[in-house]
Design a protein around this motif. Sequence first.
Motif, PDB file in Angstrom:
ATOM      1  N   LEU A  40       0.825  -1.204   0.000  1.00 48.12           N
ATOM      2  CA  LEU A  40       0.000   0.000   0.000  1.00 48.12           C
ATOM      3  C   LEU A  40       0.864   1.261   0.000  1.00 48.12           C
ATOM      4  CD1 LEU A  40      -2.804  -1.081   2.487  1.00 48.12           C
ATOM      5  CD2 LEU A  40      -2.965  -0.851   0.014  1.00 48.12           C
ATOM      6  N   ALA A  41       1.958   1.244   0.738  1.00 47.66           N
ATOM      7  CA  ALA A  41       2.855   2.401   0.735  1.00 47.66           C
ATOM      8  C   ALA A  41       3.477   2.596  -0.643  1.00 47.66           C
ATOM      9  CB  ALA A  41       3.946   2.224   1.791  1.00 47.66           C
ATOM     10  N   THR A  42       3.818   1.506  -1.311  1.00 46.47           N
ATOM     11  CA  THR A  42       4.375   1.611  -2.657  1.00 46.47           C
ATOM     12  C   THR A  42       3.353   2.166  -3.633  1.00 46.47           C
ATOM     13  OG1 THR A  42       5.878  -0.250  -2.234  1.00 46.47           O
ATOM     14  CG2 THR A  42       5.461   0.319  -4.533  1.00 46.47           C
ATOM     15  N   VAL A  43       2.111   1.725  -3.529  1.00 49.47           N
ATOM     16  CA  VAL A  43       1.050   2.257  -4.386  1.00 49.47           C
ATOM     17  C   VAL A  43       0.908   3.765  -4.179  1.00 49.47           C
ATOM     18  CG1 VAL A  43      -1.434   2.251  -4.817  1.00 49.47           C
ATOM     19  CG2 VAL A  43      -0.209   0.092  -4.607  1.00 49.47           C
ATOM     20  N   LEU A  44       0.984   4.210  -2.925  1.00 52.17           N
ATOM     21  CA  LEU A  44       0.900   5.644  -2.649  1.00 52.17           C
ATOM     22  C   LEU A  44       2.093   6.389  -3.229  1.00 52.17           C
ATOM     23  CD1 LEU A  44      -0.386   5.664   1.049  1.00 52.17           C
ATOM     24  CD2 LEU A  44      -1.664   6.216  -1.028  1.00 52.17           C
ATOM     25  N   VAL A  45       3.273   5.793  -3.159  1.00 53.88           N
ATOM     26  CA  VAL A  45       4.458   6.413  -3.755  1.00 53.88           C
ATOM     27  C   VAL A  45       4.259   6.611  -5.257  1.00 53.88           C
ATOM     28  CG1 VAL A  45       6.884   6.028  -4.349  1.00 53.88           C
ATOM     29  CG2 VAL A  45       6.093   5.616  -2.013  1.00 53.88           C
ATOM     30  N   VAL A  46       3.805   5.562  -5.931  1.00 56.23           N
ATOM     31  CA  VAL A  46       3.617   5.622  -7.382  1.00 56.23           C
ATOM     32  C   VAL A  46       2.541   6.657  -7.742  1.00 56.23           C
ATOM     33  CG1 VAL A  46       2.956   4.313  -9.432  1.00 56.23           C
ATOM     34  CG2 VAL A  46       4.401   3.247  -7.686  1.00 56.23           C
ATOM     35  N   CYS A  47       1.428   6.633  -7.045  1.00 60.72           N
ATOM     36  CA  CYS A  47       0.360   7.610  -7.316  1.00 60.72           C
ATOM     37  C   CYS A  47       0.859   9.028  -7.097  1.00 60.72           C
ATOM     38  CB  CYS A  47      -0.845   7.340  -6.431  1.00 60.72           C
ATOM     39  SG  CYS A  47      -1.771   5.835  -6.866  1.00 60.72           S
ATOM     40  N   GLY A  48       1.576   9.255  -5.998  1.00 57.78           N
ATOM     41  CA  GLY A  48       2.097  10.587  -5.717  1.00 57.78           C
ATOM     42  C   GLY A  48       3.013  11.096  -6.808  1.00 57.78           C
ATOM     43  N   HIS A  49       3.854  10.231  -7.338  1.00 58.07           N
ATOM     44  CA  HIS A  49       4.769  10.640  -8.399  1.00 58.07           C
ATOM     45  C   HIS A  49       4.027  10.935  -9.703  1.00 58.07           C
ATOM     46  CE1 HIS A  49       8.446   8.681  -6.267  1.00 58.07           C
ATOM     47  NE2 HIS A  49       8.193   9.898  -5.827  1.00 58.07           N
ATOM     48  N   PHE A  50       2.967  10.190  -9.975  1.00 57.78           N
ATOM     49  CA  PHE A  50       2.191  10.471 -11.183  1.00 57.78           C
ATOM     50  C   PHE A  50       1.311  11.716 -11.010  1.00 57.78           C
ATOM     51  CE2 PHE A  50       3.558   6.353 -12.581  1.00 57.78           C
ATOM     52  CZ  PHE A  50       3.485   6.416 -13.973  1.00 57.78           C
TER      53      PHE A  50
END
Length: 358
Positions: A40-50
Amino acid sequence: MPPSDLWEPVLADPPLARPGPDGPAAPRGREPFFDHVKLLATVLVVCGHFWEPLARVPGHRVLHAAYLLVYAFHMPVFVFVSGWFSRSFTARPDQLGRLLSGVLVPYLLWTTLLGAYTAWLDGGRFALDLLTPVWVTWFLLSLFLWRLSAPLWHRLRAPLTTAVAVSLLAGALPLTPQLSIGRTLQLLPFFVAGLTLDRDRVLALRGNRRLRAAAPPVFAAAALLAYWLVPRLDAAWFYRSAGAAGLHAGLPRWLALSLAVNLAGAVLGVLFLALVPVRAGWYSGLGAASTAAFLVHPFVQLALVRAGGYRGSLLTSAAGQAALTLAAAALALLLCTPPVTRLLRPLLTPRLRLLLRD
């Protein structure tokens, strides 16, 4: 090495135990909770960068608020979990070998690859500088330094208080991008917290009913606060990479805002951990291999930026931004799947048999 082991050298989960019939602890299998946290933290990282190319542009206040909210706690959670998985690190030869093959060498590889890729997209000349991380690779370099310091924090009487003092002293320093020193020092308290806090109290956060009940109103209030902060506070405060001089602030203001940002990260991070699913599911194995998503998604995001994907009218609408978010989350999950992680294994956990002694 199976895909679920790809994070092991970086975030090696110490086995949990439960009481046996005669009192002693009996070992249990892999704890899925922390795999869920990583995913879930990785998904948030990816979304934040996009989100970032749109969030920093005027006219997208709601997206910008979501960006600030996510940045307030997602990396503190990542760093806290990294500290949790470093609890057994004592610098034994086998542990140092895994630290080299699972953290330092991947840092060198991915910094080179991402730097060369960025230069190619920009049409510029690539200049190799291994002391300066390229975008997401800062985490690997900081993790290398944090984990090397783990035995020291176990020796201190007040490790967390000391780590907080070190992070605050960083504000007075002329921080540079080299060695990711800004983030390494400012996020240090979260690593030390994961490293040294009482094990039972940390595990008690899983599925805690009171915290779960408190999470929705607290996150709603944080979202409203983030919306209010959009025109008033630069997102750079949430990156935790610059000192007072770098943010053009006096030291007293830097100390006050840094304390507030990190306190918000701690509170939201605790509530986030309480909301994470505890039982194993189809997604548990994806979380165990989330390093692939963390390191590969910048190549896709940079390509989208250079192709002009953010200039059209599609992503400026609420529907377009929702679609972008779903696509980013789907990309993160896809990059955690076994075929991708098997393909990237030589770059994620390279074997160093020629370099290291048995």
